[in-house]
Design a protein around this motif. Structure first.
Motif, short mmCIF file in Angstrom:
data_model
loop_
_atom_site.label_atom_id
_atom_site.label_comp_id
_atom_site.label_asym_id
_atom_site.label_seq_id
_atom_site.Cartn_x
_atom_site.Cartn_y
_atom_site.Cartn_z
N LEU A 378 0.90 -1.08 -0.10
CA LEU A 378 -0.13 -0.07 -0.18
C LEU A 378 0.74 1.34 0.08
O LEU A 378 0.64 2.23 -0.68
CB LEU A 378 -0.78 0.12 1.02
CG LEU A 378 -1.86 -1.08 1.19
CD1 LEU A 378 -2.77 -1.18 2.62
CD2 LEU A 378 -2.88 -1.09 0.18
N THR A 379 1.83 1.23 0.82
CA THR A 379 2.48 2.52 1.00
C THR A 379 3.87 2.79 -0.07
O THR A 379 3.92 3.77 -0.62
CB THR A 379 3.37 2.37 2.27
OG1 THR A 379 3.89 1.44 2.47
CG2 THR A 379 2.56 2.62 3.68
N ILE A 380 4.32 1.69 -0.72
CA ILE A 380 5.34 1.87 -1.51
C ILE A 380 4.72 1.56 -3.09
O ILE A 380 5.05 2.52 -3.88
CB ILE A 380 6.51 0.78 -1.47
CG1 ILE A 380 7.24 1.29 0.04
CG2 ILE A 380 7.42 0.75 -2.65
CD1 ILE A 380 8.25 0.39 0.53
N SER A 381 3.82 0.73 -3.28
CA SER A 381 3.30 0.54 -4.65
C SER A 381 2.39 1.44 -4.77
O SER A 381 2.04 1.63 -6.08
CB SER A 381 2.76 -0.83 -4.67
OG SER A 381 3.77 -1.81 -4.69
N ASN A 382 1.67 1.83 -4.02
CA ASN A 382 0.44 2.89 -4.15
C ASN A 382 0.69 4.14 -3.56
O ASN A 382 -0.36 4.98 -3.33
CB ASN A 382 -0.93 2.20 -3.54
CG ASN A 382 -2.00 2.74 -4.14
OD1 ASN A 382 -2.14 2.81 -5.56
ND2 ASN A 382 -2.82 3.12 -3.47
N ASN A 383 1.71 4.52 -2.72
CA ASN A 383 2.08 5.89 -2.43
C ASN A 383 1.27 6.38 -1.27
O ASN A 383 0.96 7.59 -1.03
CB ASN A 383 2.26 6.72 -3.53
CG ASN A 383 3.23 6.71 -4.54
OD1 ASN A 383 3.91 5.60 -4.47
ND2 ASN A 383 3.72 7.77 -4.93
N LEU A 384 0.58 5.32 -0.46
CA LEU A 384 -0.12 5.68 0.69
C LEU A 384 0.60 6.10 1.75
O LEU A 384 1.28 5.06 2.47
CB LEU A 384 -1.04 4.51 0.87
CG LEU A 384 -2.70 4.42 0.04
CD1 LEU A 384 -3.20 3.28 0.03
CD2 LEU A 384 -3.33 5.71 0.51
N PRO A 385 0.53 7.36 2.51
CA PRO A 385 0.92 7.40 3.65
C PRO A 385 0.50 6.50 4.85
O PRO A 385 -0.61 6.18 4.89
CB PRO A 385 0.78 8.89 4.11
CG PRO A 385 0.21 9.53 2.78
CD PRO A 385 -0.22 8.24 1.97
#
Lengths: 460, 69
Positions: A378-385
């Motif tokens: 979620l955070t790295i592939s989808n840039n979600l903080p």
């Protein structure tokens, strides 16, 4: 619509024969006076017992609770609870296929009792103890000799068209059901399907030529007066649909199921330790229901479901969901329900005023969420903080088992191999700080023989 | 195209017996409705053949089974 302390469900408005309402947390169905004759026939002829015994129809009890709208009421029934309401765009290929075959079998049996299905909506089918069952008890009406099957168009749009598209075009095309709430338009299905499907007798008849007939008569304004359809013709049509659906098959191409999605960077020791920790957390919290987000083929979901905890195993990959579903059927795993879900774009509220089919969030919160080896995607592939992920998870669950995968982990390194590392905030310290805004950390355990850490959290 | 229309017309003639309007809360769709009527005769006939074929098969299967005993 809310009436006093009860609520008539937003999805229950099409059929004037009755509606569903929720009162004090329980689900009831009001049977209206206009449906009296059909309901009594369903119950008196033995069709109800037959279908319930064969686990094709949801069982219900007639109850003495006061009607929601008394002046039109005949009876109030309480159907058996469905653990989690699902929608056809969340089902795998075989789930949709089994739901289609169940609908046709119900129609076939109903005709034996001189009743028929007046609708064939995929939304009327739900998974109860792992099996597709009809949940709309008011879907039956007395069969009038000579009548055609009123639900033929709906069946083709809700079941046959998406299944055919999934088989011949692309497995992801079941997502068209998200856009078209009354099923995939047959002209669209006919356009998308390859030419070779014109040689499939069932697809030719029930989709291609059916679509042409719809187009030809689209402008018909005057009432049509048509010949009667004999019962054998009706049975023949149901049989033809059954055969067509039965022959539709899908398997993930170019993969060996035995080794499919079993790649992991865990050592056997690390994997066993992770399982042990999850079991320990489950013992501590004793959840009554679980959503496993990014469940893959349900390896960790089964730690809970095999002990009778109802678990939904969500995954974005249709092949994973298909494989898990087939395994649940084979091994009679009634507490495990695999479903298709893109967590970065979860099922929205759709239909009339966006309330007819509820969003994933509105079907929660669940007692516990598993977010295992998920956060880095979620955070790295989808840039979600982190704060956004924490906020979302706090909306959908009371307890959380979450795995932190550090940047040094080989999986994260692989994800960062071909992109710029803009994730300075991706540290365990910031992760704990952001999640502590919404959750209390109950347990924190490093997973042995790995760089990963497992957390048990409780919503603040 | 003209030939296909002729076949459809023939189908309609074959299944034409008595007329009766249909009412339900669900819109069956005029095109779907007409199409169903048209294919009904053919599918019904195939279905009946299938049933009889199964009966014949089961009769001979029973016969062979009986004789082998």
């Amino acid at each position: 619509m809310r009436v006093n302390n009860t609520e008539i469900l937003a999805s229950s408005f099409r059929d004037p024969c009755g509606f569903i309402f929720r009162r004090d947390g329980a689900i009831y169905r009001q049977v209206n006076g206009t449906y009296k004759e059909h309901y009594d026939t369903l119950m008196a002829t033995g069709l109800y017992e037959n279908l319930v015994e064969r686990e094709l129809l949801v069982p219900h009890q007639e109850v003495g609770v006061s009607p929601e709208i008394p002046n039109i009421a005949y009876k109030i029934i309480r159907p058996k609870d469905i653990s989690f309401i699902t929608y056809p765009y969340e089902w795998s290929f075989s789930q949709l296929k089994q739901a289609a075959l169940a609908t046709l079998e119900i129609e076939r049996v109903a005709l034996e009792y001189s009743l028929t299905l007046k609708d064939a909506s995929a939304y009327n089918i739900q998974f109860l103890d792992g099996k597709p069952v009809l949940i709309d008890t008011l879907s039956f009406e007395k069969y009038r000799s000579g009548d055609p099957w009123i639900a033929y168009r709906q069946f083709c749009q809700h079941f046959l068209a998406p299944l055919t598209l999934m088989t011949y075009c692309d497995i992801r095309l079941n997502q068209l059901l998200r856009i078209y709430i009354d099923g995939v338009p047959l002209d669209l299905a006919s356009t998308l399907l390859p030419k070779r499907t014109w040689t499939n007798w069932g697809v030719l008849m029930h989709i291609h030529l059916h679509a042409k007939s719809q187009k030809k008569h689209a402008d018909t304004r005057s009432p049509i007066d048509l010949p009667q359809m004999k019962r054998n013709s009706l049975l023949g049509m149901v049989d033809s649909l059954f055969t067509t659906v039965h022959h539709l098959k899908w398997r993930p191409e170019g993969t060996e199921w035995a080794t499919y999605y079993e790649e992991t960077n865990y050592s056997q020791l690390g994997l066993e330790h992770k399982k042990k920790l999850i079991r320990k957390y489950l013992e501590l919290t004793k959840p009554c229901s679980i959503w496993d987000l990014g469940a893959n083929t349900g390896l960790f979901s089964r730690l809970a479901s095999k002990y009778g905890v109802f678990t939904v195993a969500f995954d974005i990959d249709p092949a994973c969901v298909e494989r898990t579903y087939l395994e649940t059927v084979k091994h009679h795993e009634y507490c495990l329900l695999p479903l298709l879900l893109d967590l970065t774009n979860p099922s929205p509220g759709i239909g009339w005023v966006n309330e007819e089919r509820t969003s994933l969030i509105d079907r929660g919160p669940v007692d516990m969420v598993f977010a295992l080896a998920l956060l880095h995607h979620l955070t790295i592939s989808n840039n979600l903080p982190f704060d956004r992920v924490a906020e979302f998870l706090a909306r959908i669950c009371n307890n959380l088992i979450i795995e932190f995968v550090p940047k040094e982990d080989s999986q994260v390194q692989r994800m960062l191999a071909n992109r710029m590392d803009i994730f300075d905030g991706y540290t365990q310290e910031i992760f704990e700080r952001e999640f502590s805004q919404h959750f209390i950390i109950i347990q924190k355990d490093p997973i042995i023989d790995s760089l990963r850490t497992l957390y048990l959290m409780k919503r603040c | 195209m003209r030939e296909k229309k002729r076949y459809l017309f023939l189908f309609l003639l074959v299944v034409l017996f008595v007329t009766q309007p249909v009412s339900a809360y669900l819109d069956p769709g005029t095109g779907s409705f007409i199409w169903q009527m048209m294919i009904g005769f053919v599918l019904g006939s195939i279905f009946m053949l299938k049933i009889y074929w199964q009966k014949i098969k089961s009769f001979y299967k029973d016969l062979v089974h009986h004789e082998s005993k």
